[in-house]
Design a protein around this motif. Structure first.
Motif, PDB file in Angstrom:
ATOM      1  N   ASN A 195       0.860  -1.184   0.000  1.00  0.00           N
ATOM      2  CA  ASN A 195       0.000   0.000   0.000  1.00  0.00           C
ATOM      3  C   ASN A 195       0.897   1.236   0.000  1.00  0.00           C
ATOM      4  N   ILE A 196       1.164   1.753  -1.177  1.00  0.00           N
ATOM      5  CA  ILE A 196       2.113   2.854  -1.336  1.00  0.00           C
ATOM      6  C   ILE A 196       1.355   4.176  -1.298  1.00  0.00           C
ATOM      7  N   GLU A 197       1.738   5.025  -0.352  1.00  0.00           N
ATOM      8  CA  GLU A 197       1.038   6.285  -0.145  1.00  0.00           C
ATOM      9  C   GLU A 197       2.033   7.446  -0.109  1.00  0.00           C
ATOM     10  N   ALA A 198       1.475   8.648   0.056  1.00  0.00           N
ATOM     11  CA  ALA A 198       2.321   9.842   0.096  1.00  0.00           C
ATOM     12  C   ALA A 198       3.283   9.804   1.272  1.00  0.00           C
ATOM     13  N   GLY A 199       2.897   9.101   2.341  1.00  0.00           N
ATOM     14  CA  GLY A 199       3.784   8.992   3.504  1.00  0.00           C
ATOM     15  C   GLY A 199       5.092   8.306   3.177  1.00  0.00           C
ATOM     16  N   ASP A 200       5.059   7.324   2.276  1.00  0.00           N
ATOM     17  CA  ASP A 200       6.289   6.660   1.844  1.00  0.00           C
ATOM     18  C   ASP A 200       7.197   7.656   1.130  1.00  0.00           C
ATOM     19  N   ALA A 201       6.599   8.453   0.232  1.00  0.00           N
ATOM     20  CA  ALA A 201       7.380   9.446  -0.508  1.00  0.00           C
ATOM     21  C   ALA A 201       7.985  10.482   0.427  1.00  0.00           C
ATOM     22  N   SER A 202       7.209  10.913   1.412  1.00  0.00           N
ATOM     23  CA  SER A 202       7.688  11.918   2.355  1.00  0.00           C
ATOM     24  C   SER A 202       8.893  11.416   3.131  1.00  0.00           C
ATOM     25  N   LYS A 203       8.851  10.152   3.578  1.00  0.00           N
ATOM     26  CA  LYS A 203       9.962   9.613   4.360  1.00  0.00           C
ATOM     27  C   LYS A 203      11.220   9.448   3.505  1.00  0.00           C
ATOM     28  N   VAL A 204      11.051   9.050   2.253  1.00  0.00           N
ATOM     29  CA  VAL A 204      12.212   8.922   1.374  1.00  0.00           C
ATOM     30  C   VAL A 204      12.840  10.288   1.125  1.00  0.00           C
ATOM     31  N   ALA A 205      12.011  11.307   0.907  1.00  0.00           N
ATOM     32  CA  ALA A 205      12.522  12.660   0.673  1.00  0.00           C
ATOM     33  C   ALA A 205      13.280  13.177   1.894  1.00  0.00           C
ATOM     34  N   LYS A 206      12.723  12.975   3.080  1.00  0.00           N
ATOM     35  CA  LYS A 206      13.369  13.445   4.299  1.00  0.00           C
ATOM     36  C   LYS A 206      14.663  12.674   4.576  1.00  0.00           C
TER      37      LYS A 206
END
Length: 298
Positions: A195-206
């Motif tokens: 379940n890929i969500e915006a939270g995954d993207a946010s953590k990778v960016a940070k």
């Protein structure tokens, strides 16, 4: 046997106890352990000679396990992977090694005809090499964010890389969520998928920017692995490693495991110190003049 004038055995003869027979030989592969039992012993054809049974264990076969770890996207070698092999039902018998710069590993002198469990792990990069980001960048975060809203397609392995939260859901054949739990999902024709969500993207960016040190506070192995049967070697619910079982009847030399750096959906990870052309394609260096308008990939 020589007997002296007193009717006793002389000092150089067998008397009472000692070695009267020596067996020698070479164990063959897969021999394991063999027992030879002597139920009786007759000496010098004497009717009064007797002996106890004698159990002899012949040889233990020692075998090797070797293979390689490659990257999921491009097949390049994964160095620095920790390989641990433990005998099943004997946790004290542990053997280990580390994959070399070519991704190869070998564990030698394992007792044959036993069952072992193989586990893999790899740490994040802990050095300070300039312009090296351990495979993670803003491009990865961007693609994960776009995928979460249906604007970018991932392969199944890229989905595993993107799912840094280890969150799963039930999806139908079109990729739409059904709301079923894992048990009901597996009993139907649907798929239990990341379940890929915006939270995954946010953590990778940070993480790529150095703002956070872990992609996931509860479960952050940094790397996950796929065994030769193409099964994931981690439990997404408990975050516990799933070992690859080996029944060691003969030496094994062709094991191939795939490593995935969590968050690296572009697949441009490369070992520190090695240049990967794909990395520079996804992260170009652009010379910019003052007030110039440019376009950057996102």
């Amino acid at each position: 046997t020589d007997i002296n004038s007193n009717g006793d055995y002389d000092d150089e003869s067998f008397n009472g106890e000692g070695e009267i027979l020596t067996l020698s030989g070479n164990g063959l592969e897969n021999t394991g352990t063999t027992t030879i039992a002597f139920s009786s012993v007759q000496i010098n054809e004497s009717a009064n000679a007797f002996g106890n049974s004698c159990d002899i264990s012949i040889g233990i076969t020692y075998l090797n396990v070797s293979g390689e770890i490659i990257y999921y996207k491009n097949g390049i070698p994964v160095s620095g992977g920790f390989v641990n092999i433990t005998e099943l039902n004997n946790q004290s018998n542990i053997n280990g090694t580390v994959s070399n710069e070519d991704g190869n590993f070998i564990v030698e002198s394992l007792v044959g005809d036993k069952t072992y469990e193989l586990l893999l792990s790899k740490d994040e990069y802990g050095g300070n090499l300039e312009n090296y980001f351990d495979g993670l960048s803003a491009v990865d975060a961007s693609r994960i964010a776009r995928h979460s809203v249906g604007l970018y397609n991932f392969t199944e392995k890229e989905k595993l890389a993107a799912n840094v939260n280890f969150d799963y859901r039930c999806e139908d054949e079109n990729g739409n969520p059904t709301g079923e739990n894992e048990s009901d999902c597996q009993s139907s024709q649907n798929v239990w998928a990341p379940n890929i969500e915006a939270g995954d993207a946010s953590k990778v960016a940070k993480y790529a920017a150095g703002i956070i040190e872990d992609l996931n506070n509860q479960c952050d192995p940094h790397w996950i692995f796929i065994n030769p049967e193409m099964d994931l070697m981690i439990d997404n619910e408990t975050c516990e490693d799933i070992p690859y079982e080996i029944n060691l009847e003969s030496s094994i030399s062709d094991l191939v495991f795939e490593g995935i750096r969590l968050g690296d959906v572009t697949g441009n990870w490369t070992a520190a110190g090695r240049q990967n052309e794909d990395y520079f394609a996804d992260n170009p260096m652009v010379a910019v003049e003052p007030d110039e308008i440019i376009k950057l990939p996102i």
